[in-house]
Motif scaffolding. Structure first.
Motif, PDB file in Angstrom:
ATOM      1  N   LYS A  43       0.839  -1.187   0.000  1.00 64.09           N
ATOM      2  CA  LYS A  43       0.000   0.000   0.000  1.00 64.09           C
ATOM      3  C   LYS A  43       0.883   1.250   0.000  1.00 64.09           C
ATOM      4  O   LYS A  43       2.044   1.202   0.428  1.00 64.09           O
ATOM      5  CB  LYS A  43      -0.899   0.022   1.241  1.00 64.09           C
ATOM      6  CG  LYS A  43      -1.968  -1.088   1.271  1.00 64.09           C
ATOM      7  CD  LYS A  43      -3.086  -0.793   0.308  1.00 64.09           C
ATOM      8  CE  LYS A  43      -4.226  -1.796   0.438  1.00 64.09           C
ATOM      9  NZ  LYS A  43      -5.345  -1.459  -0.471  1.00 64.09           N
ATOM     10  N   PRO A  44       0.353   2.380  -0.472  1.00 64.27           N
ATOM     11  CA  PRO A  44       1.117   3.632  -0.365  1.00 64.27           C
ATOM     12  C   PRO A  44       1.120   4.147   1.071  1.00 64.27           C
ATOM     13  O   PRO A  44       0.691   3.438   1.999  1.00 64.27           O
ATOM     14  CB  PRO A  44       0.360   4.572  -1.310  1.00 64.27           C
ATOM     15  CG  PRO A  44      -1.040   4.049  -1.307  1.00 64.27           C
ATOM     16  CD  PRO A  44      -0.931   2.566  -1.157  1.00 64.27           C
ATOM     17  N   GLY A  45       1.567   5.372   1.275  1.00 64.80           N
ATOM     18  CA  GLY A  45       1.621   5.944   2.609  1.00 64.80           C
ATOM     19  C   GLY A  45       0.242   6.060   3.243  1.00 64.80           C
ATOM     20  O   GLY A  45      -0.791   6.013   2.567  1.00 64.80           O
ATOM     21  N   ILE A  46       0.221   6.203   4.561  1.00 62.77           N
ATOM     22  CA  ILE A  46      -1.042   6.317   5.298  1.00 62.77           C
ATOM     23  C   ILE A  46      -1.552   7.760   5.229  1.00 62.77           C
ATOM     24  O   ILE A  46      -0.835   8.700   5.566  1.00 62.77           O
ATOM     25  CB  ILE A  46      -0.856   5.879   6.766  1.00 62.77           C
ATOM     26  CG1 ILE A  46      -0.549   4.377   6.819  1.00 62.77           C
ATOM     27  CG2 ILE A  46      -2.096   6.209   7.592  1.00 62.77           C
ATOM     28  CD1 ILE A  46      -0.250   3.868   8.217  1.00 62.77           C
ATOM     29  N   LYS A  47      -2.794   7.908   4.799  1.00 60.36           N
ATOM     30  CA  LYS A  47      -3.421   9.225   4.692  1.00 60.36           C
ATOM     31  C   LYS A  47      -4.043   9.653   6.016  1.00 60.36           C
ATOM     32  O   LYS A  47      -3.838  10.771   6.481  1.00 60.36           O
ATOM     33  CB  LYS A  47      -4.481   9.201   3.580  1.00 60.36           C
ATOM     34  CG  LYS A  47      -5.143  10.530   3.305  1.00 60.36           C
ATOM     35  CD  LYS A  47      -6.118  10.406   2.134  1.00 60.36           C
ATOM     36  CE  LYS A  47      -6.763  11.748   1.787  1.00 60.36           C
ATOM     37  NZ  LYS A  47      -7.696  11.619   0.638  1.00 60.36           N
ATOM     38  N   GLN A  48      -4.813   8.745   6.617  1.00 58.70           N
ATOM     39  CA  GLN A  48      -5.431   9.045   7.905  1.00 58.70           C
ATOM     40  C   GLN A  48      -5.895   7.753   8.568  1.00 58.70           C
ATOM     41  O   GLN A  48      -5.971   6.701   7.927  1.00 58.70           O
ATOM     42  CB  GLN A  48      -6.625   9.992   7.726  1.00 58.70           C
ATOM     43  CG  GLN A  48      -7.759   9.419   6.890  1.00 58.70           C
ATOM     44  CD  GLN A  48      -8.977  10.334   6.855  1.00 58.70           C
ATOM     45  OE1 GLN A  48      -9.410  10.823   7.895  1.00 58.70           O
ATOM     46  NE2 GLN A  48      -9.516  10.570   5.655  1.00 58.70           N
ATOM     47  N   LEU A  49      -6.196   7.845   9.845  1.00 62.34           N
ATOM     48  CA  LEU A  49      -6.705   6.712  10.599  1.00 62.34           C
ATOM     49  C   LEU A  49      -8.163   6.939  10.964  1.00 62.34           C
ATOM     50  O   LEU A  49      -8.591   8.087  11.186  1.00 62.34           O
ATOM     51  CB  LEU A  49      -5.886   6.501  11.875  1.00 62.34           C
ATOM     52  CG  LEU A  49      -4.378   6.295  11.716  1.00 62.34           C
ATOM     53  CD1 LEU A  49      -3.753   6.023  13.072  1.00 62.34           C
ATOM     54  CD2 LEU A  49      -4.075   5.178  10.744  1.00 62.34           C
ATOM     55  N   LYS A  50      -8.901   5.842  11.043  1.00 63.04           N
ATOM     56  CA  LYS A  50     -10.256   5.866  11.580  1.00 63.04           C
ATOM     57  C   LYS A  50     -10.292   4.933  12.792  1.00 63.04           C
ATOM     58  O   LYS A  50      -9.273   4.374  13.180  1.00 63.04           O
ATOM     59  CB  LYS A  50     -11.260   5.447  10.512  1.00 63.04           C
ATOM     60  CG  LYS A  50     -11.360   6.437   9.352  1.00 63.04           C
ATOM     61  CD  LYS A  50     -12.464   6.064   8.374  1.00 63.04           C
ATOM     62  CE  LYS A  50     -12.591   7.120   7.271  1.00 63.04           C
ATOM     63  NZ  LYS A  50     -13.657   6.776   6.303  1.00 63.04           N
ATOM     64  N   ALA A  51     -11.443   4.741  13.373  1.00 62.65           N
ATOM     65  CA  ALA A  51     -11.538   3.986  14.627  1.00 62.65           C
ATOM     66  C   ALA A  51     -10.927   2.595  14.514  1.00 62.65           C
ATOM     67  O   ALA A  51     -10.184   2.148  15.389  1.00 62.65           O
ATOM     68  CB  ALA A  51     -12.986   3.899  15.086  1.00 62.65           C
TER      69      ALA A  51
ATOM     70  N   VAL B 234      -7.485   1.895   8.434  1.00 66.70           N
ATOM     71  CA  VAL B 234      -6.456   2.793   7.907  1.00 66.70           C
ATOM     72  C   VAL B 234      -6.861   3.210   6.498  1.00 66.70           C
ATOM     73  O   VAL B 234      -7.219   2.359   5.667  1.00 66.70           O
ATOM     74  CB  VAL B 234      -5.080   2.095   7.866  1.00 66.70           C
ATOM     75  CG1 VAL B 234      -4.052   2.973   7.173  1.00 66.70           C
ATOM     76  CG2 VAL B 234      -4.607   1.749   9.272  1.00 66.70           C
ATOM     77  N   VAL B 235      -6.808   4.500   6.226  1.00 66.52           N
ATOM     78  CA  VAL B 235      -7.049   5.025   4.875  1.00 66.52           C
ATOM     79  C   VAL B 235      -5.692   5.382   4.279  1.00 66.52           C
ATOM     80  O   VAL B 235      -4.937   6.173   4.855  1.00 66.52           O
ATOM     81  CB  VAL B 235      -7.965   6.265   4.902  1.00 66.52           C
ATOM     82  CG1 VAL B 235      -8.189   6.775   3.481  1.00 66.52           C
ATOM     83  CG2 VAL B 235      -9.293   5.943   5.565  1.00 66.52           C
ATOM     84  N   PHE B 236      -5.391   4.783   3.127  1.00 69.37           N
ATOM     85  CA  PHE B 236      -4.093   5.002   2.490  1.00 69.37           C
ATOM     86  C   PHE B 236      -4.178   6.140   1.468  1.00 69.37           C
ATOM     87  O   PHE B 236      -5.264   6.642   1.150  1.00 69.37           O
ATOM     88  CB  PHE B 236      -3.621   3.707   1.834  1.00 69.37           C
ATOM     89  CG  PHE B 236      -3.384   2.588   2.815  1.00 69.37           C
ATOM     90  CD1 PHE B 236      -2.184   2.495   3.505  1.00 69.37           C
ATOM     91  CD2 PHE B 236      -4.375   1.639   3.067  1.00 69.37           C
ATOM     92  CE1 PHE B 236      -1.970   1.472   4.424  1.00 69.37           C
ATOM     93  CE2 PHE B 236      -4.171   0.622   3.979  1.00 69.37           C
ATOM     94  CZ  PHE B 236      -2.972   0.533   4.669  1.00 69.37           C
ATOM     95  N   GLU B 237      -3.029   6.548   0.952  1.00 69.55           N
ATOM     96  CA  GLU B 237      -2.967   7.682   0.034  1.00 69.55           C
ATOM     97  C   GLU B 237      -3.744   7.447  -1.259  1.00 69.55           C
ATOM     98  O   GLU B 237      -4.117   8.397  -1.932  1.00 69.55           O
ATOM     99  CB  GLU B 237      -1.497   8.007  -0.301  1.00 69.55           C
ATOM    100  CG  GLU B 237      -0.687   8.533   0.878  1.00 69.55           C
ATOM    101  CD  GLU B 237      -1.087   9.936   1.292  1.00 69.55           C
ATOM    102  OE1 GLU B 237      -1.873  10.577   0.570  1.00 69.55           O
ATOM    103  OE2 GLU B 237      -0.614  10.394   2.353  1.00 69.55           O
ATOM    104  N   ASP B 238      -3.974   6.201  -1.631  1.00 68.11           N
ATOM    105  CA  ASP B 238      -4.780   5.907  -2.821  1.00 68.11           C
ATOM    106  C   ASP B 238      -6.267   5.827  -2.496  1.00 68.11           C
ATOM    107  O   ASP B 238      -7.070   5.383  -3.319  1.00 68.11           O
ATOM    108  CB  ASP B 238      -4.307   4.611  -3.486  1.00 68.11           C
ATOM    109  CG  ASP B 238      -4.429   3.403  -2.554  1.00 68.11           C
ATOM    110  OD1 ASP B 238      -4.849   3.577  -1.386  1.00 68.11           O
ATOM    111  OD2 ASP B 238      -4.101   2.288  -2.991  1.00 68.11           O
ATOM    112  N   ASN B 239      -6.623   6.227  -1.258  1.00 71.42           N
ATOM    113  CA  ASN B 239      -8.007   6.278  -0.758  1.00 71.42           C
ATOM    114  C   ASN B 239      -8.637   4.903  -0.519  1.00 71.42           C
ATOM    115  O   ASN B 239      -9.839   4.814  -0.272  1.00 71.42           O
ATOM    116  CB  ASN B 239      -8.905   7.094  -1.701  1.00 71.42           C
ATOM    117  CG  ASN B 239      -8.559   8.579  -1.654  1.00 71.42           C
ATOM    118  OD1 ASN B 239      -8.296   9.129  -0.586  1.00 71.42           O
ATOM    119  ND2 ASN B 239      -8.536   9.219  -2.827  1.00 71.42           N
ATOM    120  N   THR B 240      -7.820   3.847  -0.563  1.00 68.99           N
ATOM    121  CA  THR B 240      -8.337   2.540  -0.146  1.00 68.99           C
ATOM    122  C   THR B 240      -8.363   2.500   1.374  1.00 68.99           C
ATOM    123  O   THR B 240      -7.547   3.148   2.045  1.00 68.99           O
ATOM    124  CB  THR B 240      -7.463   1.387  -0.687  1.00 68.99           C
ATOM    125  OG1 THR B 240      -6.111   1.571  -0.220  1.00 68.99           O
ATOM    126  CG2 THR B 240      -7.481   1.367  -2.207  1.00 68.99           C
TER     127      THR B 240
END
Length: 556
Positions: free
Chosen positions: A317-325, A328-334
């Motif tokens: 996966k690419p870098g981590i964009k943000q975390l949720k509860a 993990v949301v990655f930079e490609d929005n997966t």
């Protein structure tokens, strides 16, 4: 060499790999030493890391120049030691050179400062029982003491665990979990394979390029460690031709893999063959931005094995964009469900005995803050404002190669400086050379990597630079004519630190020759490197094409 020999009191902070070899070299020079080690055992990092950990450099490259160890077969049958085995090697080293009497275990340094009334360096321990006085100080606490953890967007919402790889003791901790590994270095390579083997799902998050992937062993473990071709002839290939060299090297490896399969395996590829080829293709895919000379080595193909062998449950996966509860949301929005994030994001240098000291003045604290950027020290060892009074040993990391041999050369240099057999350049000269050195590193390793990994250096170029300073770099032209067999092993065999014991201070020529001649070497890749280097040398010597100038032949 100039001046008279002098005997000094030297304090050494840290009793790991760098502390031990610094102690040994100082004792050889007759100095009075005391080592402060805060743990209850020798071995530093290697006694604390994950228990299944195995080195990514063979013992041939990792061992010190004048101590092979107790395994009498390891020169002819080289292998990677486990962390536990290496910790034992360090204990055997301490016993062999009778170093333990100088070491105080379970002794943590609370404060370090200079007392200008007597021009001595003072050390206060955490128990405040005594203040020690020294003429010189060696900082050998290493770069692995304090973890470096990234901060993620919305990290406070995440209900899972965020760990550093240092907190992982056994791979079974990943059992039945959804794991996200952050990083692409050697530890990340171990962690992602373990997560794929033991976990339900495994994700490998890499922001940009991965390191240059080299397997621990060339063909499984049948033909020895891959770093047997870390030879002088290989590492003399001009750095300007990294793309071409990488392409030739990778296609050579591919051809050998397929021929080996065709002639020795009846056309059938083993799991190892598949993983090896996948790693080669991964290197070739990023060859323009990250080739063998422009990035750090990931000397561990577990990262490839995880992505190939366990592709049904392991993804890159690419870098981590943000975390949720719980995801993990990655930079490609997966977005993926994750129980634990394990950060293999390295360590940050810190000197708490200065930073938290009530005794050290602001100027000294500033010097030590500047020293955290290792390449801003003179040859990664000395702050120009402190001269040879304080040495940082073990803070240089080779992009390809092993760290302990660099520590040993640094320690030998420091010991000779303490004895006044060598002297440092002036402050102005050191600052000038530091600027030139950093510019060179940025040219070779790119500004992005040099500014992010400030301890990164080139293995052979840096080793030879220190050896020239010490006066222990062999005369290869003379050896070519007088001892051609030794010359061949020096050029085409693995880069053993024993080569720097052939001549110079504290030389052990007979022992060094025996080690070099006995050590295993590989022929085919070095024949290829020899042909390549001959071509480059011809164009440099005849047409003076600067980009063809062989690395390490001349001072940096």
């Amino acid at each position: 060499m100039n001046g008279q020999d002098q005997r000094l009191d030297v304090g050494i902070i840290g009793g790991g790999c760098s502390g031990l070899v610094t102690l040994k070299e100082l004792v050889d020079e007759g100095h009075r030493c005391r080592v402060f080690e805060k743990s209850n055992v020798l071995g530093g990092l290697y006694t604390q890391a994950y228990q299944q950990g195995v080195f990514v450099s063979s013992h041939l490259l990792t061992m010190f120049s004048d101590f092979v160890g107790k395994d009498v077969d390891i020169l002819e049958k080289p292998r990677m030691l486990s962390f536990i085995e290496y910790a034992q090697y360090l204990n055997d080293y301490a016993d062999h050179f009778q170093l333990k009497e100088f070491i105080q275990l379970e002794t943590e340094v609370k404060s370090l400062w200079k007392d200008f009334s007597d021009q001595k360096w003072k050390v206060r321990l955490t128990d405040d029982t005594q203040i020690y006085s020294f003429d010189r100080i060696a900082i050998c606490c290493g770069v692995f003491g304090n973890i470096s953890l990234p901060t993620f967007q919305n990290q406070d919402l995440f209900q899972g665990k965020i760990k550093h790889m240092k907190h992982i003791q056994r791979y079974e901790e990943f059992q039945d979990k959804h794991i996200c590994i952050v990083g692409s270095g050697e530890s990340a390579s171990d962690m992602i394979l373990a997560a794929a083997q033991f976990g339900q799902k495994a994700y490998l998050s890499i922001r940009k390029d991965h390191g240059f992937i080299v397997p621990r062993y060339i063909h499984g473990d049948r033909f020895g460690p891959a770093d047997l071709d870390t030879s002088r002839i290989h590492h003399s290939i001009p750095r300007a031709w990294g793309v071409l060299h990488t392409a030739i090297d990778m296609f050579n490896s591919l051809i050998k893999s397929y021929l080996n399969c065709l002639f020795y395996q009846k056309g059938r590829s083993t799991d190892y063959d598949v993983v090896r080829r996948a790693g080669i293709y991964m290197n070739l895919k990023q060859i323009r931005t990250s080739n063998v000379w422009t990035t750090y080595g990931t000397k561990n193909s577990n990262i490839v094995e995880a992505l190939v062998k366990y592709k049904h449950k392991c993804q890159r996966k690419p870098g981590i964009k943000q975390l949720k509860a719980h995801s993990v949301v990655f930079e490609d929005n997966t977005e993926e469900y994750v129980d634990e994030i394990v950060c293999c994001t390295g360590f940050k240098t810190s000197f708490p005995f200065i930073e938290q000291s009530e005794d050290a003045d602001d100027t000294l604290k500033r010097y030590f803050t500047e020293a955290k950027i290792s390449h801003n020290l003179y040859k990664h060892c000395f702050h120009p404002d402190l001269g040879d009074e304080v040495a940082w040993i073990g803070f240089a990391r080779p992009a390809l190669g092993a760290i302990p041999p660099l520590m040993e050369l640094q320690a030998r240099w420091f010991a000779l400086l303490c004895s006044k057999k060598l002297t440092l350049p002036s402050k102005a000269e050191m600052n000038e050379k530091i600027c030139k050195y950093v510019k060179y590193l940025e040219w070779q390793l790119t500004p992005y990597r040099v500014n992010r990994l400030t301890n990164l250096t080139d293995y052979l170029i840096y080793s030879d630079d220190l050896a020239r300073t010490i006066g222990c770099r062999p005369n290869f032209t003379r050896i070519f004519f007088s001892e051609p067999k030794l010359w061949m092993k020096l050029m085409c065999g693995p880069l053993l630190n024993a080569q720097y014991r052939l001549i110079g201070p504290h030389a052990k020529a007979k022992q060094a020759k025996d080690v070099i001649l006995k050590a295993k070497w590989v022929k085919q890749p070095n024949i290829l490197y020899f042909c390549m280097l001959t071509c480059y040398a011809f164009f440099y010597l005849v047409f003076r094409i600067e980009s063809c100038k062989p690395a390490s032949w001349y001072p940096l």
